[in-house]
Design an enzyme around this catalytic site. Structure first.
Site: not given
Length: 329
Positions: A92, A187, A273, A308
């Site tokens: 992202y 992600s 996460d 993450h």
């Protein structure tokens, strides 16, 4: 940050009821038909990557609505024979960056296509080169809230379509074994790889870690971090928009794509996460392939003390070993 989602024993059996509209398949079938009527590749131009062991080309292909999308195509130098291939999707806010940045898959011997994220590239990394000419619908400034009030206007309708078209583009490039193409991402990239697994029936493999857009409803209740926090901020201002936003998000729910997937899949997740809560990844994993009448090969690796970043380089080593086995002749 301590573990904040479900305990591991509950994650392993977490199978929430599907959150998908009745016309989910029709929506994506129509979207694909609109964008898949032309040959995918527009241009392929060699570039000087400053490296001796891999060659790189600047590729432009047609994505959503025929829009030009940029990508880097990289492969081991001096060997034109067809190779198994990987199309990789970035996280992202990132763009494709510079051609020497992501070399793992090419160094492992794969033909590698790194897709640019349309309308992104300004938050991390080294930038992007693909504008989004359809970003004028109501919504916030971040990609995850652009066009949020209508699924036809939503940013991820366009980005997922680009991701599907990237597979077709990679298959049309020289030196690619079109029967051995894998979708890979972390992600946001993991969410895109999962969507591709649900929309491309002859994909050879999906390699997914910390996927965004999985278990969206639960994630909005759990975290204000990262992209989900942008949605919450938007809805905190536009107080009457929740129903429309939830309807739009149901069309890009990763669990729905996972239910339709047939390719072998490799998952990774950090149990601490807060950006992409692990319950979303487990929901996709536990429902993977359930609508296909098959039982696709799949495995998941959890990292109890990681956030993450998940397993980071340790997990990449596992991905390399697994994919080599799955894509072996």
């Amino acid at each position: 940050m301590p573990a904040f989602d479900l305990p591991p024993a509950e994650l392993e059996k977490h199978r929430p009821a599907p959150d998908e509209p009745a016309d989910f398949d029709a929506f994506w079938r129509a979207t694909s038909e609109e964008s898949g009527r032309t040959e995918p590749v527009v241009s392929v131009r060699p570039v000087d990557n400053g490296l001796r062991l891999v060659d790189t080309w600047d590729v432009t292909f047609r994505g959503f609505a025929g829009d030009p999308v940029r990508a880097w195509y990289t492969r081991p130098a001096g060997d034109p024979r067809p190779r198994p291939a990987v199309v990789e999707y970035a996280g992202y806010g990132r763009g494709r960056g510079l051609p020497h940045e992501r070399l793992t898959w090419a160094a492992a011997g794969y033909a590698h296509l790194l897709m640019d994220n349309r309308g992104q590239g300004d938050q991390y990394g080294s930038g992007g080169d693909t504008p989004d000419p359809h970003a004028g619908a109501p919504g916030g400034p971040g990609p995850v809230v652009r066009g949020l009030l209508d699924p036809h206007d939503y940013h991820y309708r366009r980005l997922i379509t680009d991701a599907v078209r990237a597979v077709a583009a990679l298959r049309s490039l020289p030196g690619v074994d079109r029967d051995r193409v894998a979708a890979v991402g972390n992600s946001q990239g993991g969410g895109l790889a999962l969507a591709v697994a649900g929309l491309v029936p002859d994909l050879a493999a999906a390699v997914v870690s910390a996927p965004l857009l999985c278990g969206i409803r639960r994630a909005l209740d759990l975290t204000d971090a990262g992209p989900y926090g942008e949605i919450a901020t938007y809805l905190s201002v536009h107080r009457g928009a929740e129903a429309a936003a939830r309807r739009t998000l149901s069309y890009v729910e990763g669990v729905s794509f996972a239910r339709r997937a047939t390719a072998p899949a490799h998952f990774g997740v950090g149990l601490r996460d807060t950006v992409c809560p692990p319950s979303g990844a487990y929901a996709a994993y536990n429902r993977y392939g359930e609508l296909t009448g098959r039982s696709p090969l799949r495995e998941i690796h959890a990292y109890p003390f990681n956030q993450h970043e998940g397993g980071d380089a340790v997990h990449v080593r596992r991905q390399l070993s697994w994919l080599a086995d799955v894509l072996s002749p």
